[in-house]
Design an enzyme around this catalytic site. Structure first.
Site, PDB file in Angstrom:
ATOM      1  N   SER A 179      36.870 -18.791  22.986  1.00  0.00           N
ATOM      2  CA  SER A 179      36.293 -18.402  21.695  1.00  0.00           C
ATOM      3  C   SER A 179      36.175 -16.885  21.657  1.00  0.00           C
ATOM      4  CB  SER A 179      34.898 -19.015  21.552  1.00  0.00           C
ATOM      5  OG  SER A 179      34.197 -18.396  20.492  1.00  0.00           O
ATOM      6  N   TYR A 188      26.316 -21.564  24.631  1.00  0.00           N
ATOM      7  CA  TYR A 188      27.737 -21.593  24.239  1.00  0.00           C
ATOM      8  C   TYR A 188      28.432 -20.302  24.672  1.00  0.00           C
ATOM      9  CZ  TYR A 188      31.776 -21.985  21.045  1.00  0.00           C
ATOM     10  OH  TYR A 188      33.034 -22.049  20.513  1.00  0.00           O
TER      11      TYR A 188
HETATM   12  C1  BGC Z   1      32.374 -21.248  16.969  1.00  0.00           C
HETATM   13  C2  BGC Z   1      32.134 -21.338  15.471  1.00  0.00           C
HETATM   14  C3  BGC Z   1      31.997 -19.949  14.882  1.00  0.00           C
HETATM   15  C4  BGC Z   1      33.157 -19.078  15.291  1.00  0.00           C
HETATM   16  C5  BGC Z   1      33.058 -17.640  14.766  1.00  0.00           C
HETATM   17  C6  BGC Z   1      33.502 -20.316  17.264  1.00  0.00           C
HETATM   18  O1  BGC Z   1      33.647 -20.187  18.634  1.00  0.00           O
HETATM   19  O2  BGC Z   1      32.659 -22.545  17.474  1.00  0.00           O
HETATM   20  O3  BGC Z   1      30.974 -22.096  15.229  1.00  0.00           O
HETATM   21  O4  BGC Z   1      31.943 -20.033  13.449  1.00  0.00           O
HETATM   22  O5  BGC Z   1      33.250 -19.055  16.690  1.00  0.00           O
HETATM   23  O6  BGC Z   1      31.799 -17.095  15.024  1.00  0.00           O
END
Ligand code: BGC
Length: 269
Positions: free
Chosen positions: A157, A170
């Site tokens: 991410s 997360y």
């Molecule tokens: C998350 C999303 C978020 C995006 C941008 C991703 O890793 O799962 O919930 O909107 O990042 O912030």
């Protein structure tokens, strides 16, 4: 085609980015294992789409399974190492081998730091980090046992770099994934195994359902995305397909951001 004769396992592929990755890999010629935790109907839908793409299983004369499907669905919770072990064993048993592992399954839980429960912390870390660690370990052992090379692609991410308030577990899991990838690139290089991260920004998938239904939040986010739109699952899946192919043989230990410019969009007002 690019991935003819290859077998790929994509974790968390009953919906969203994972489903799209399965479809792109199948279009490129791979056999695909579709994994789901709690949405069998989503996995069946992914499988039906794979079958609609057509093409024969590379093991068309294999006596162990119906020869005409290039897809296979397996239920497993990536948060449990026992289930991860079973998932990979099942995949290898069904298709005879694995060449590509896409660690896509991931979850997030919204809460201010001071309210995060141990159960939510564990759920996030177990799926996003522990599951990836052991899936990769078991996959690497399979490649070593069969003396073959292979590719690992992690769906990370932008939050392996970028803070995301109210999602600290997360972010910690994705930051951990970044270092795991760098470490393993070094450790697995001599085996000819590559490992890379793809780091999506805001992609239109079920993980973002709440955001998608909140016009105020959504508009604020869109203002931060230089390309002015949310990403689509295929924006991510196209890159994964490239990284899974021989064209990417010299690429390892890297993170590739797919975010419409979100990560580096700091502006002074
Ligand atoms: C998350 C999303 C978020 C995006 C941008 C991703 O890793 O799962 O919930 O909107 O990042 O912030």
């Amino acid at each position: 085609m690019k991935l003819d004769g290859k077998v790929a396992l994509v974790t968390g592929s009953s919906q969203g980015i994972g489903q799209e990755i399965v479809l792109r890999l199948a279009e490129a010629g791979a056999n695909v294992v579709i994994n789901y935790r709690s949405h069998p109907e989503g996995a069946e839908d992914t499988l039906a789409k794979v079958e609609a793409i057509g093409g024969q299983c590379y093991m068309a004369d294999c006596p162990n399974h119906p020869p005409n499907s290039r897809g296979y669905t397996v239920q497993a919770d990536l948060g449990s190492v026992d289930e991860v072990r079973q998932l990979i064993a099942d995949s290898i048993q069904h298709f005879g081998k694995l060449d590509i592992l896409v660690n896509n399954a991931g979850i997030e839980k919204h809460a201010p730091f001071w309210n995060v429960t141990e159960a939510d912390y564990d759920a996030v870390m177990n799926v996003n980090l522990k599951g990836v660690f052991f899936a990769t370990q078991i996959f690497v052992n399979h490649l070593m046992d069969t003396k073959r090379t292979g590719k690992v692609i992690n769906i990370s991410s932008v939050h392996e770099e970028l803070p995301f308030p109210n999602f600290t577990a997360y972010c910690a899991s994705k930051g951990g994934l970044r270092m795991m990838t760098r470490n393993l690139a070094v450790e697995l290089g001599a085996l000819g195994i590559t490992i890379n991260n793809v780091a999506p920004g805001a992609i239109e998938t079920p993980i973002n359902t709440k955001l998608l239904n909140d016009p105020e939040k959504l508009n604020a986010l869109l203002k931060n995305i230089p390309l002015g739109r949310l990403g689509q699952p295929q924006d991510v899946a196209n890159l994964v397909t490239f990284l899974a192919s021989a064209e990417a043989d010299y690429i390892t230990g890297s993170t590739f951001v797919v975010d419409g410019g979100l990560l580096w969009n700091y502006q002074e007002q």
